[in-house]
Design a protein around this motif. Structure first.
Motif, PDB file in Angstrom:
ATOM      1  N   ILE A  59       0.845  -1.203   0.000  1.00  0.00           N
ATOM      2  CA  ILE A  59       0.000   0.000   0.000  1.00  0.00           C
ATOM      3  C   ILE A  59       0.873   1.243   0.000  1.00  0.00           C
ATOM      4  CG2 ILE A  59      -1.760   1.293   1.255  1.00  0.00           C
ATOM      5  CD1 ILE A  59      -2.694  -1.325   2.467  1.00  0.00           C
ATOM      6  N   ASP A  60       0.665   2.121  -0.955  1.00  0.00           N
ATOM      7  CA  ASP A  60       1.382   3.399  -1.035  1.00  0.00           C
ATOM      8  C   ASP A  60       0.531   4.479  -0.371  1.00  0.00           C
ATOM      9  OD1 ASP A  60       2.809   5.641  -1.579  1.00  0.00           O
ATOM     10  OD2 ASP A  60       2.654   5.506  -3.767  1.00  0.00           O
ATOM     11  N   PRO A  61       0.914   4.952   0.814  1.00  0.00           N
ATOM     12  CA  PRO A  61       0.084   5.939   1.519  1.00  0.00           C
ATOM     13  C   PRO A  61      -0.004   7.278   0.803  1.00  0.00           C
ATOM     14  CG  PRO A  61       2.190   5.645   2.629  1.00  0.00           C
ATOM     15  CD  PRO A  61       2.120   4.590   1.581  1.00  0.00           C
ATOM     16  N   LEU A  62       0.928   7.560  -0.121  1.00  0.00           N
ATOM     17  CA  LEU A  62       0.926   8.837  -0.823  1.00  0.00           C
ATOM     18  C   LEU A  62      -0.119   8.893  -1.930  1.00  0.00           C
ATOM     19  CD1 LEU A  62       4.798   9.371  -1.141  1.00  0.00           C
ATOM     20  CD2 LEU A  62       3.248  10.187   0.664  1.00  0.00           C
ATOM     21  N   ALA A  63      -0.719   7.735  -2.233  1.00  0.00           N
ATOM     22  CA  ALA A  63      -1.677   7.689  -3.344  1.00  0.00           C
ATOM     23  C   ALA A  63      -3.115   7.493  -2.866  1.00  0.00           C
ATOM     24  CB  ALA A  63      -1.294   6.547  -4.295  1.00  0.00           C
ATOM     25  N   LEU A  64      -3.381   7.825  -1.610  1.00  0.00           N
ATOM     26  CA  LEU A  64      -4.696   7.548  -1.042  1.00  0.00           C
ATOM     27  C   LEU A  64      -5.677   8.721  -1.114  1.00  0.00           C
ATOM     28  CD1 LEU A  64      -3.641   5.593   2.187  1.00  0.00           C
ATOM     29  CD2 LEU A  64      -4.293   4.655  -0.031  1.00  0.00           C
ATOM     30  N   GLY A  65      -5.175   9.923  -1.352  1.00  0.00           N
ATOM     31  CA  GLY A  65      -5.970  11.139  -1.196  1.00  0.00           C
ATOM     32  C   GLY A  65      -7.310  11.172  -1.893  1.00  0.00           C
ATOM     33  N   GLY A  66      -7.350  10.984  -3.216  1.00  0.00           N
ATOM     34  CA  GLY A  66      -8.578  11.155  -3.972  1.00  0.00           C
ATOM     35  C   GLY A  66      -9.648  10.120  -3.716  1.00  0.00           C
ATOM     36  N   ALA A  67      -9.292   9.062  -3.000  1.00  0.00           N
ATOM     37  CA  ALA A  67     -10.246   7.965  -2.784  1.00  0.00           C
ATOM     38  C   ALA A  67     -10.873   7.989  -1.399  1.00  0.00           C
ATOM     39  CB  ALA A  67      -9.535   6.629  -3.003  1.00  0.00           C
TER      40      ALA A  67
END
Length: 416
Positions: A289-297
């Motif tokens: 899991i990449d925590p930096l790619a969670l924003g838009g979801a």
């Protein structure tokens, strides 16, 4: 670099050990802490010379050790039960599985439809939000010492029912996403193969019980473990080749060997491997899991979590009550099967391979993470949740055997 492989694995084990110490100090489930620990490191993490927490070289090895963790978790869970008990509960399991799928799949289809997502994305999201994590559920049952409870039979049965559903659903969705078409005959063949495999292992296990007792009558613990591990990995590996989850193959082996006269010996020898490799699995999952790619979801994931909590509790309560379980036992069913995990990630990767909406990747990661944290917490606090809801719905008071032990008795008494 390859020469740092052993050191990287050592760093991973150090992080896992620290998460274990922290969970012990906090008296909280180790599962979400291991997932969070894996998220905090990984490819996006800065490295400082030899202290490289990206785990690039060791990632394949850590992932493989994590797969062994799934096998040992489900295998040990199967040891705690018998094939006979599950066979007797077969009717209630089928009924409960149909109820569970009807409620949760409907809600899973509804959310992306309301969001206006395309048809293929709707199917992916429905799968992500419908199937429970066998590994997390197994870990919670063991950690909370609930293997002896009668409702655990239904929980195990629901996991098996879900696996047959997965065989069908994955066949349909992968056909649509990757090729744009699917064959009805292929779908039926896949479902029949999965169901036949499960029934076949159970049937053969009961028929060959005396032969299994003789096979495992081995004085040497070393040779005994080699034979045991060979049986486990071969059956689990074979189940994977016919598109039945390897975890279910391991569970079936545990169910069969749990009826042998060697069950206690197996249990004693397997527990250390279950704990070690099981911890590596949850850490490995966090690494993906990449925590930096969670924003838009965030908003879609939170909405999905709300629907999942509602659907799981409702289906667990309805299925449990229809099968004759108490309100408290039915509450345990609905809360224990809340966690999501490995299958959700598989579907998210399928969506990426099919070039679907990019938001599905962070959506799946955030959704799984939230439920991996909430699932163990809600399951642990099931008595408190039941007591709170019983005031609203006027459910019966807890029976003596369902009441908490010493420290919680006073709080329960005061709640009435």
């Amino acid at each position: 670099m390859e020469q740092h492989l052993l050191f990287e694995v050592g760093l991973a084990l150090g992080i896992i050990a620290f998460a274990g110490l922290l969970s012990s100090r906090l008296r909280f489930s180790i599962v979400p802490l291991l997932i969070l620990a894996g998220m905090l490191v990984g490819p996006q993490t800065p490295h400082f010379g030899v202290l490289d927490f990206r785990f690039i070289d060791s990632a394949p090895l850590i992932e493989f050790l994590g797969r062994l963790g799934i096998l040992f978790l489900l295998f040990h869970l199967g040891l705690e039960f018998s094939v006979g008990r599950l066979v007797k509960a077969g009717r209630s399991i089928i009924r409960g599985g149909i109820i569970y799928m009807a409620i949760n799949l409907t809600l899973g289809l509804l959310l992306p439809f309301l969001l206006g997502w395309p048809f293929k994305e709707i199917l992916i999201v429905a799968g992500i939000t419908t199937i429970s994590s066998s590994a997390i559920v197994a870990k919670m049952i063991v950690d909370l010492k609930r293997t002896v409870r009668p409702e655990t039979e239904m929980i195990l049965g629901l996991m098996m029912f879900q696996d047959v559903f997965v065989a069908v659903y994955l066949s349909v969705v992968s056909g649509l996403v990757l090729t744009g078409a699917t064959s009805t005959m292929n779908v039926l063949a896949s479902a029949g193969l999965a169901l036949g495999f499960i029934i076949g292992i159970v049937f053969l296990g009961r028929k060959l019980l005396s032969q299994l007792n003789r096979l495992l009558n081995i004085p040497s613990d070393e040779v005994f473990m080699l034979v045991l591990f060979a049986i486990l990995v071969i059956i689990a590996g074979f189940s994977e080749t016919i598109h039945v989850a390897e975890a279910i193959g391991a569970l079936l082996v545990g169910l069969v060997l749990g009826e042998t006269e060697h069950r206690e010996r197996i249990d004693k020898l397997v527990v250390p491997f279950r704990d070690l490799f099981g911890a590596i699995f949850f850490f490995s999952f966090g690494l993906s899991i990449d925590p930096l790619a969670l924003g838009g979801a965030v908003l879609p994931a939170l909405a999905a979590v709300g629907l999942t909590l509602t659907g799981n509790f409702a289906s667990g309560m309805i299925a449990g009550r229809m099968s004759g379980y108490s309100h408290m036992a039915s509450t345990n069913v609905g809360l224990t099967i809340t966690s999501r995990g490995e299958f959700s990630i598989i579907l998210a990767k399928l969506a990426m391979a099919g070039g679907l909406l990019p938001i599905l990747q962070p959506f799946a990661a955030l959704y799984v993470l939230i439920l991996a944290v909430l699932g163990p917490l809600l399951t642990k606090e099931s008595r408190w949740i039941y007591i709170s809801l019983s005031r609203i719905f006027r459910w019966p008071a807890l029976k003596d055997k369902e009441k908490p032990k010493q420290k919680q008795k006073k709080a329960v008494a005061e709640s009435y």
